[in-house]
Scaffold this motif. Structure first.
Motif, short mmCIF file in Angstrom:
data_model
loop_
_atom_site.label_atom_id
_atom_site.label_comp_id
_atom_site.label_asym_id
_atom_site.label_seq_id
_atom_site.Cartn_x
_atom_site.Cartn_y
_atom_site.Cartn_z
N GLY A 13 0.82 -1.20 0.00
CA GLY A 13 0.00 0.00 0.00
C GLY A 13 0.86 1.26 0.00
O GLY A 13 2.04 1.23 0.35
N GLU A 14 0.23 2.36 -0.38
CA GLU A 14 0.95 3.63 -0.49
C GLU A 14 1.50 4.09 0.86
O GLU A 14 2.64 4.52 0.97
N GLU A 15 0.68 3.95 1.89
CA GLU A 15 1.07 4.44 3.21
C GLU A 15 2.33 3.74 3.73
O GLU A 15 3.17 4.36 4.38
N ALA A 16 2.44 2.44 3.41
CA ALA A 16 3.56 1.66 3.93
C ALA A 16 4.89 2.06 3.30
O ALA A 16 5.96 1.83 3.87
N LYS A 17 4.83 2.64 2.10
CA LYS A 17 6.07 3.04 1.41
C LYS A 17 6.94 3.92 2.32
O LYS A 17 8.15 3.75 2.39
N GLY A 18 6.30 4.87 2.94
CA GLY A 18 7.05 5.77 3.81
C GLY A 18 7.08 5.29 5.25
O GLY A 18 7.94 5.69 6.02
N GLY A 19 6.15 4.42 5.60
CA GLY A 19 6.04 4.00 6.99
C GLY A 19 7.04 2.95 7.43
O GLY A 19 7.58 3.03 8.53
N VAL A 20 7.30 2.00 6.58
CA VAL A 20 8.19 0.91 6.97
C VAL A 20 9.63 1.42 7.01
O VAL A 20 10.12 1.97 6.02
#
Lengths: 135, 135, 135, 135, 135, 135
Positions: free
Chosen positions: E105-112
């Motif tokens: 998902g898009e959110e995980a790109k920056g989150g992980v």
């Protein structure tokens, strides 16, 4: 005797009736790590107890109606405690029935001698039920 | 057949007599991870092999006189090696005796068919002893 | 760096809100095998990270309000999903608070550098949360 | 009944013939974590099932011709699939033969009642073979 | 810091070049039990590190080209030993790339924040590789 | 970062001084399952953290003076409690020293960045010590 064991798991909610269960009389839940063991006296023509892919699918199919459920709401367990022992028996009996229906192939119907289901409920407790197959 | 297993552990010192034991003839020690397994043909009225709380207490009570001890100093093991096998038998026999005395309730006296004790001494070795119950 | 880890477990019911959770939106449950890890740069005068008996009691005390509960009914988790990650954080933060209140003794207040809580939810999934201590 | 179990492992390559094996028809491999279990009704004069050092050496010796091998190239398995079940039997039979040849000492020849070999092929699958000893 | 870990496995054949590898220079094989750990500083809006279903699918997709293969025949590993360490890095780098492509998902790109892959090759040996993510 | 871990074990007797230790003040013992983890930023020319055979030998050599011993009698621990934490540090420091002496080869002297030793004392408790290497 040969034995083949495959592992899967379910995550369920339930509550128990009876003072013996103490705080487990409240609605709570469990992860059960499920080991399905099949026994047979001789291997089939492929040199196996059963097709491990079919065994895994069979186990998953038997576990599906229980998984992510509140067992207190299931008709089939009405009037009885869904203890680890009771669930191990229920799962083993369903696996047995499906094998006798041919879920692992015709040859396995007569070949599989016994079914054992072990449910690990934590790192310090587990229960199992073993039943024989008769065509 | 139903089986219920609970886990506990003890930490003991001991030494062995006999050349077969090599360096284990010296005073050393072990953690034994203890699995107590009870078997019975049918569940009790609550749908269990036995009250898991009582089983855990029973196991703890049986292990207490051994835990944090130098087994070489215990009168009951005088003259014999406290090998993993010998300890598994000693623990199983005490569990059996306590069940027959009613430690798991009156109903369990006749219900429990067998007791098995497994002692894990490391990630690569374990030993067990199994005994049947007869009132 | 030294680390000490002790293990306990809880058995809970809960449900999740959000399509991402699929069937876990239904009321279900889990056993969480809980590993509490304490880190410190130097040992105390007894040569330990902390009194393992006190650490075990502390963990048990922190887990007690969650154990054998339906987490959906607990005020403290109102409005949030009690995912494995969220529970790991909640447990770690409570352990941290109790250490700072002196649950492991005065010396440990300044000695313990970090708390990590890992929750094993099955044989194939676990989550953890780690936090540092600042008096 | 007493049981003693020791653990070792092998790392092998092989392929299977038969559509039932799906992608495992290709050349692939496995680590097998091997548990060798010996059963006997009574302990020997040292209070053990067998000298655990000799049992470990025996297991290692039996595993050596298989370890770090492509089993497709071994004469002894020509014409049969080296499934987990088939390998468990092969290892158990060789252990049995060596015990009868005296690998665990003269006393063990008559003392050991059964040999069971379990091969863990992953965290979710294992197979075993058990055989009795007759002098 | 939060961490989420999911487990899967592969079964492969391979051989090594270099005297340091001794008998492992021969064609042999291994089961690798693969733990994929994702770290992030804060949870997403659902209270999770990532959708565990997507993480499991992502891991399975990354492992698929390796599973049931002779790694000696794969173009991508030509000229290097497919040691446990090298495979852990290869798997971690592919997981990292897919996360950056949006597989979680898009959110995980920056989150992980980090990816760690651990390969258990037996009950006594494992290796891991950890890498950070930068969008 | 790459990490390689190998496992071995020791079986020892000891006693502790200090009321905090309760019944462990008596002479007792433990099995410690020992995990030795080596970390390095880049692999060597063979694609490994270190020769796993040498690492296993190194660990065994470091453990030998402790194995099957009463640690109360060892000069090196005089005046201190041989807690799990203290032993983890002692083992890690000896491993570190031997690596710096060349036990894993010349290249590893500068390559290995850190050493971590974890001692599992039971199924519910473990402790570790991690130290960095500086040539």
């Amino acid at each position: 005797m040969f034995r083949l064991t495959v592992r899967d798991h379910i995550m369920i909610a339930h509550s128990f009736r009876g003072e013996v269960f103490g705080p487990a009389q409240r609605l709570h839940g469990a992860t059960f790590v499920v080991d399905l063991e099949l026994a047979r006296g001789a291997l089939d023509a492929n040199g196996i107890v059963a097709d491990i892919g079919l065994v895994s699918e069979l186990l998953k199919a038997v576990l599906a109606p229980l998984n992510y459920r509140n067992l207190d709401e299931l008709e089939e367990f009405r009037g009885q405690n869904t203890t680890t022992e009771v669930l191990a028996r229920a799962i083993a009996q369903r696996v047995r029935a499906r094998i006798l229906e041919g879920a692992l192939g015709e040859e396995a119907k007569g070949g599989v001698a016994a079914v054992k289901v072990t449910l690990g409920e934590s790192h310090i407790a587990r229960a199992s039920y073993e039943t024989v197959l008769q065509g």
